[in-house]
Design a protein around this motif. Structure first.
Motif, mmCIF file in Angstrom:
data_model
loop_
_atom_site.group_PDB
_atom_site.id
_atom_site.type_symbol
_atom_site.label_atom_id
_atom_site.label_comp_id
_atom_site.label_asym_id
_atom_site.label_seq_id
_atom_site.Cartn_x
_atom_site.Cartn_y
_atom_site.Cartn_z
ATOM 1 N N MET A 172 143.446 48.556 32.285
ATOM 2 C CA MET A 172 142.147 48.193 32.832
ATOM 3 C C MET A 172 142.369 47.301 34.037
ATOM 4 N N THR A 173 141.345 47.119 34.851
ATOM 5 C CA THR A 173 141.528 46.332 36.063
ATOM 6 C C THR A 173 141.568 44.842 35.756
ATOM 7 N N GLU A 174 142.147 44.078 36.669
ATOM 8 C CA GLU A 174 142.138 42.630 36.517
ATOM 9 C C GLU A 174 140.711 42.104 36.487
ATOM 10 N N ALA A 175 139.841 42.705 37.285
ATOM 11 C CA ALA A 175 138.445 42.268 37.324
ATOM 12 C C ALA A 175 137.781 42.462 35.972
ATOM 13 N N ALA A 176 138.100 43.547 35.274
ATOM 14 C CA ALA A 176 137.517 43.798 33.956
ATOM 15 C C ALA A 176 138.003 42.768 32.945
ATOM 16 N N VAL A 177 139.285 42.403 33.013
ATOM 17 C CA VAL A 177 139.819 41.381 32.112
ATOM 18 C C VAL A 177 139.167 40.037 32.393
ATOM 19 N N ARG A 178 139.038 39.687 33.670
ATOM 20 C CA ARG A 178 138.389 38.422 34.015
ATOM 21 C C ARG A 178 136.956 38.379 33.494
ATOM 22 N N LEU A 179 136.258 39.487 33.614
ATOM 23 C CA LEU A 179 134.880 39.548 33.123
ATOM 24 C C LEU A 179 134.832 39.356 31.616
ATOM 25 N N ALA A 180 135.670 40.084 30.891
ATOM 26 C CA ALA A 180 135.640 40.046 29.425
ATOM 27 C C ALA A 180 135.999 38.672 28.885
ATOM 28 N N THR A 181 136.865 37.948 29.589
ATOM 29 C CA THR A 181 137.351 36.658 29.098
ATOM 30 C C THR A 181 136.595 35.482 29.712
ATOM 31 N N ALA A 182 135.522 35.767 30.454
ATOM 32 C CA ALA A 182 134.685 34.718 31.030
ATOM 33 C C ALA A 182 133.588 34.331 30.044
ATOM 34 N N ASP A 183 132.973 33.175 30.282
ATOM 35 C CA ASP A 183 131.844 32.746 29.464
ATOM 36 C C ASP A 183 130.621 33.554 29.878
ATOM 37 N N LEU A 184 130.179 34.442 29.012
ATOM 38 C CA LEU A 184 129.081 35.359 29.326
ATOM 39 C C LEU A 184 127.771 34.972 28.654
ATOM 40 N N LEU A 185 127.715 33.813 28.038
ATOM 41 C CA LEU A 185 126.484 33.410 27.355
ATOM 42 C C LEU A 185 125.312 33.368 28.340
ATOM 43 N N PRO A 186 124.140 33.852 27.922
ATOM 44 C CA PRO A 186 122.979 33.846 28.822
ATOM 45 C C PRO A 186 122.472 32.439 29.070
ATOM 46 N N ASP A 187 121.771 32.255 30.199
ATOM 47 C CA ASP A 187 121.238 30.932 30.523
ATOM 48 C C ASP A 187 119.892 30.667 29.859
ATOM 49 N N THR A 188 119.510 31.567 28.941
ATOM 50 C CA THR A 188 118.239 31.407 28.234
ATOM 51 C C THR A 188 118.397 30.778 26.858
ATOM 52 N N LEU A 189 119.628 30.394 26.490
ATOM 53 C CA LEU A 189 119.849 29.799 25.173
ATOM 54 C C LEU A 189 119.063 28.499 25.042
ATOM 55 N N VAL A 190 118.430 28.310 23.885
ATOM 56 C CA VAL A 190 117.720 27.064 23.634
ATOM 57 C C VAL A 190 118.747 25.982 23.304
ATOM 58 N N PRO A 191 118.441 24.713 23.535
ATOM 59 C CA PRO A 191 119.406 23.639 23.255
ATOM 60 C C PRO A 191 119.817 23.614 21.790
#
Length: 431
Positions: A335-354
């Motif tokens: 897979m591409t390096e970009a795909a690995v970077r995406l998968a291992t990044a923090d992908l949590l949405p900015d809509t999470l309640v505190p």
């Protein structure tokens, strides 16, 4: 089996993000030690096996594209004389999730799906979802309301869509999941009053269709709640690609990575390498899935993208090696390096309640696995319900995994102990 398994315990919430984060401060030279220079790891495995807490334990640690160092102790079962080895077969349960997450990242990288794309674009049955007003309350009209936003691919990958889990939910909703066959994994041929029971539905297509008829536990994007999102991503993958999900994993990940012994079923010819799985009841370990009669010898009703794989220490280390290689292994690009970077990044949405799990602090969540934040960035991995764990630390290209078989996997605090031992062996301060 009896008793229920605590939600936080199931997550093995502390396994990795505290102790494994210490690896990020270690010089690369220290992380590249030979196995014989890790006496504390060997002592850990020896102690657990000698005290008969487990029948076996394998710890694999490696760096970059170098072969792993394997610490192997014990036998395939308490009654076997066959020692475990790097090709012994283990039920890795939720360590399946990062594999499915990487598969999804391939499609994201190809532009065939998008992170914030509604799931309903691919699976129209999810267009108008209902949500429980009182989580785990009654599944009746007076406790339901419409979803305030669409369920997205990001939500599925990060457990933020509000989808339930029969091993986590309680009461009527858990009962409904089991009645509809929305079961997350195979565990045993023995049925009992436990969260791991139920007969799975007959196909991944039916799983998705039936899941769409069940209310969400929380509003999409508002809370981190362990669920069947990675199982549903499996259905998304096969609809988008026109390839059965298990075939996609075989063709795009297992074969290119050289993972010859990883799959959703154990061939009869390989039963001699399969470990036994045990349930801890009090201080007694009861066999719940013996190799000779294992439920994994049967064809699975469908490929469980969240917890269905059986693998070996050799194979899963190959998967981790591919990740630390930026998507390549042995000179071959998976897979591409970009795909690995995406998968291992923090992908949590900015809509999470505190508040709530993964709502802040050092832990984030990527494509099917926990990730580190800030100074702990570069950590990625997850654990399994039968005591296994697998992580990478990308800045140092280090990979670490542990294999054994007992349930519930958090009973001994083994994963946390493993990582404390690693940190201590590197001479890093305890936390």
């Amino acid at each position: 089996m009896n008793g229920s398994i605590d939600r936080r315990a199931l997550l093995v919430r502390g396994a990795g993000i505290g102790a494994l984060a210490l690896l990020g401060t270690a010089p690369v030279a220290l992380l590249a030690q030979e196995a014989q220079e890790w006496p504390a790891l060997a002592a850990l495995a020896e102690r657990y096996v000698t005290q008969r807490k487990v029948a076996n334990m394998i710890i694999a640690i490696g760096q970059g594209q170098q072969p792993p160092q394997m610490i192997e102790r014990g036998t395939l079962s308490f009654t076997s004389r066959v020692p475990v080895a790097s090709d012994s077969l283990y039920r890795i349960y939720s360590m399946t999730k990062p594999v499915t997450g990487m598969a999804a990242a391939m499609l994201l990288d190809d532009g065939r799906i998008a992170l914030d794309q509604p799931v309903a674009d691919v699976l129209p049955a999810f267009t108008q979802m209902q949500v429980q007003k009182q989580p785990d309350g009654a599944v009746t009209p007076d406790n339901l309301e419409p979803a305030t936003r669409q369920l997205t691919m990001r939500h599925l990958l990060t457990h933020t869509g509000g989808l339930g889990y029969s091993i986590v939910q309680q009461g009527p909703l858990a009962d409904l999941y089991r009645q509809k066959g929305l079961v997350p994994a195979l565990v045993s041929r023995v049925q009992g009053p436990d969260n791991f029971t139920g007969t799975p539905t007959s196909s991944l297509e039916r799983f998705a269709d039936d899941l769409a008829t069940v209310p969400l536990v929380y509003q999409p994007g508002e809370r981190w709640s362990y669920g069947v999102g990675l199982d549903l991503i499996g259905r998304v993958i096969e609809v988008v690609t026109g390839t059965p999900f298990d075939h996609f994993l075989q063709e795009r990940i297992f074969d290119p990575c050289g993972m010859a012994d990883t799959g959703f079923q154990v061939p009869a010819s390989d039963v001699a390498r399969l470990t036994d799985n045990y349930l801890i009841v009090g201080e007694t370990l009861l066999p719940i899935d013996l190799a000779a009669s294992s439920i994994y010898l049967d064809p699975p009703p469908f490929p469980f993208g969240g917890a269905g794989l059986v693998s070996t220490p050799h194979d899963y280390d190959r998967f981790l090696q591919m990740i630390v290689g930026g998507g390549a292994i042995d000179g071959r690009r998976v897979m591409t390096e970009a795909a690995v970077r995406l998968a291992t990044a923090d992908l949590l949405p900015d809509t999470l309640v505190p508040g709530g799990e993964f709502g802040g602090g050092a832990a984030g969540y990527g494509a099917g696995g926990m990730v580190g934040r800030g100074a702990q960035a570069g950590l990625f991995g997850w654990s399994g319900a039968a005591g296994t764990i697998g992580f990478v630390h990308l800045p140092s290209a280090t990979r670490l995994s542990l294999y054994t078989q007992f349930m519930p996997g958090q009973a001994y605090g083994l994963q946390e102990e493993l990582l404390r031992v690693v940190a201590g062996n590197l001479g890093l301060p305890a936390r």
